[in-house]
Design a protein around this motif. Sequence first.
Motif, short mmCIF file in Angstrom:
data_model
loop_
_atom_site.label_atom_id
_atom_site.label_comp_id
_atom_site.label_asym_id
_atom_site.label_seq_id
_atom_site.Cartn_x
_atom_site.Cartn_y
_atom_site.Cartn_z
N PRO A 181 -11.24 -2.00 0.97
CA PRO A 181 -9.74 -1.15 0.93
C PRO A 181 -9.61 -0.44 -0.36
CG PRO A 181 -9.71 -3.57 0.56
CD PRO A 181 -11.23 -3.54 0.83
N VAL A 182 -9.05 0.90 0.01
CA VAL A 182 -8.78 1.56 -0.83
C VAL A 182 -7.46 1.96 -1.14
CG1 VAL A 182 -9.33 3.83 -2.06
CG2 VAL A 182 -11.13 2.57 -0.72
N LEU A 183 -6.90 1.98 -2.40
CA LEU A 183 -5.50 2.26 -2.57
C LEU A 183 -5.43 3.37 -3.65
CD1 LEU A 183 -2.34 2.04 -2.33
CD2 LEU A 183 -2.62 0.41 -4.33
N PHE A 184 -5.02 4.49 -3.57
CA PHE A 184 -4.83 5.45 -4.41
C PHE A 184 -3.54 6.26 -4.35
CE2 PHE A 184 -6.12 8.47 -1.16
CZ PHE A 184 -5.54 9.71 -1.27
N SER A 185 -3.02 6.60 -5.56
CA SER A 185 -1.85 7.38 -5.82
C SER A 185 -2.13 8.86 -6.08
CB SER A 185 -1.14 6.77 -6.97
OG SER A 185 -1.78 6.92 -8.33
N SER A 186 -1.21 9.80 -5.61
CA SER A 186 -1.25 11.02 -5.89
C SER A 186 -0.33 11.93 -5.74
CB SER A 186 -2.72 11.61 -4.90
OG SER A 186 -2.91 13.21 -5.05
N HIS A 187 -0.11 13.00 -6.18
CA HIS A 187 0.85 13.89 -5.87
C HIS A 187 0.58 15.09 -5.11
CE1 HIS A 187 3.51 12.18 -8.87
NE2 HIS A 187 2.74 12.20 -9.87
N GLN A 188 -0.55 15.10 -4.43
CA GLN A 188 -1.17 16.08 -3.69
C GLN A 188 -1.12 15.75 -2.33
OE1 GLN A 188 -4.85 16.33 -6.42
NE2 GLN A 188 -5.02 18.16 -5.17
N LEU A 189 0.19 16.13 -1.73
CA LEU A 189 0.56 15.23 -0.53
C LEU A 189 -0.31 15.88 0.79
CD1 LEU A 189 4.45 15.40 -0.48
CD2 LEU A 189 2.75 13.60 -1.29
N ASP A 190 -0.96 17.09 0.41
CA ASP A 190 -1.74 17.68 1.71
C ASP A 190 -2.99 16.94 1.59
OD1 ASP A 190 -2.47 18.80 -0.72
OD2 ASP A 190 -3.19 20.59 0.07
N LEU A 191 -3.49 16.48 0.45
CA LEU A 191 -4.66 15.77 0.54
C LEU A 191 -4.52 14.26 0.88
CD1 LEU A 191 -7.70 15.32 -0.56
CD2 LEU A 191 -6.61 14.77 -2.73
N VAL A 192 -3.36 13.68 0.58
CA VAL A 192 -3.19 12.33 1.13
C VAL A 192 -3.05 12.39 2.70
CG1 VAL A 192 -1.24 10.61 1.26
CG2 VAL A 192 -1.98 11.57 -0.84
N GLU A 193 -2.40 13.34 3.15
CA GLU A 193 -2.51 13.37 4.58
C GLU A 193 -3.76 13.50 5.28
OE1 GLU A 193 0.21 16.05 8.03
OE2 GLU A 193 0.27 16.53 5.90
N ARG A 194 -4.65 14.50 4.68
CA ARG A 194 -5.75 14.57 5.28
C ARG A 194 -6.84 13.25 5.05
NH1 ARG A 194 -6.15 19.21 2.27
NH2 ARG A 194 -8.00 18.47 1.03
N LEU A 195 -6.53 12.44 4.22
CA LEU A 195 -7.48 11.71 3.68
C LEU A 195 -7.31 10.05 3.87
CD1 LEU A 195 -10.06 11.23 1.91
CD2 LEU A 195 -9.04 10.98 0.08
N CYS A 196 -5.91 9.91 4.15
CA CYS A 196 -5.37 8.54 4.46
C CYS A 196 -5.22 7.94 5.92
CB CYS A 196 -4.24 8.22 3.43
SG CYS A 196 -4.67 8.54 1.80
N ASP A 197 -5.75 6.72 5.88
CA ASP A 197 -5.27 5.88 7.22
C ASP A 197 -3.81 5.60 7.21
OD1 ASP A 197 -8.11 5.60 8.49
OD2 ASP A 197 -8.29 4.69 6.41
N GLN A 198 -3.40 5.28 6.08
CA GLN A 198 -2.14 4.87 5.83
C GLN A 198 -1.22 5.64 4.56
OE1 GLN A 198 -0.30 1.22 5.63
NE2 GLN A 198 -2.02 0.18 4.31
N ILE A 199 -0.09 5.80 4.73
CA ILE A 199 0.63 6.38 3.55
C ILE A 199 1.89 5.23 3.19
CG2 ILE A 199 2.05 8.28 2.79
CD1 ILE A 199 0.27 9.93 4.91
N VAL A 200 1.88 5.01 2.06
CA VAL A 200 3.17 4.39 1.54
C VAL A 200 3.89 5.07 0.35
CG1 VAL A 200 3.83 2.10 0.21
CG2 VAL A 200 2.04 2.31 1.91
N ILE A 201 5.24 5.33 0.74
CA ILE A 201 6.08 6.50 -0.04
C ILE A 201 7.15 5.32 -0.81
CG2 ILE A 201 7.77 8.08 -0.19
CD1 ILE A 201 6.47 9.15 2.63
N ILE A 202 6.92 5.59 -2.02
CA ILE A 202 7.71 4.50 -3.13
C ILE A 202 9.07 5.53 -3.62
CG2 ILE A 202 6.10 4.49 -4.77
CD1 ILE A 202 7.23 1.78 -5.41
N SER A 203 10.07 4.92 -3.69
CA SER A 203 11.04 5.92 -4.60
C SER A 203 11.72 4.68 -5.40
CB SER A 203 12.05 6.61 -3.63
OG SER A 203 13.17 7.32 -4.27
#
Length: 293
Positions: A181-203
């Motif tokens: 299982p891999v968890l990574f943080s990034s500000h590059q949203l286009d990369l996150v969208e291409r690479l990830c099976d799921q996305i968690v948004i925190i505010s």
Amino acid sequence: MLELRSITKAFGPRRVLDAVSMTLRPGEITGFVGANGAGKTTTMRIVMGLVPYDSGALLWDGAPLRLEEQRTFGYMPEERGLYRKQPVREQLLYFGRLHGMSKRQAAQRADELLDIFGLTSRAGDKLEQLSLGNQQRVQIAVALMHRPRALILDEPFSGLDPDAVHAMAGLVRSAAAEGVPVLFSSHQLDLVERLCDQIVIISAGRIVAAGSADALRARHAPLMRLDAPAVGEWIHEMPGITVTEKTADRVVFIPETPQRAQAVLQRALQSGPVTHFAEVIRPLSEIYQEVTR
């Protein structure tokens, strides 16, 4: 499987995490997205046992996460923790030994990773002699030395050029392909969208959205685009339609129902040819802005 259940953390009077929950499944890549100060790094440090949490639960395969299991995780901190004056291979050996590997095991694993990451020819170079992209590769190699059971990466793509980002993304995919299982943080949203099976948004310390990119889009009103030479003012008179963009031959709108969208299409066909009619695929950046407002 790693689970965070209602993790809460405060530093003095300031609550930095408020009931944060997520599930990291074997072989899946989870992108952790949020503004600076939203709570991403604190969450990761809690997972690694570097920061205590006030309430909630960390679970590994359904049981409370123990220190022995946290030590099996691979971690790439935002503040890189390597030694600039030390040769690359020596660093891998050092960190392998810290994780309890024998000299032989550490040497075999270091040479394997140097080959995988294309760094064999740089094995004897000091870290400071490498490009930023290669330094990042070494940092991930360190995180992978002991064959981690989970991989936690804090901004692994920060400062990389496009070629290095592509290479790093391949390394992350390779780790997940081994069932980690891999968890990574990034500000590059286009990369996150291409690479990830799921996305968690925190505010502001709270999870405001989670799921695959398609699932996140499905929770928001669809956008439709119509291209036709005769898009007149009649579009504003159509019931159940909100126009978001309009030019002489194009309109983008939000229909209340699919039937409303079809009604717009039929009205346009009565006026002339239609060259394009389809749903607009919203970028993750737009969804992010909506859920964090």
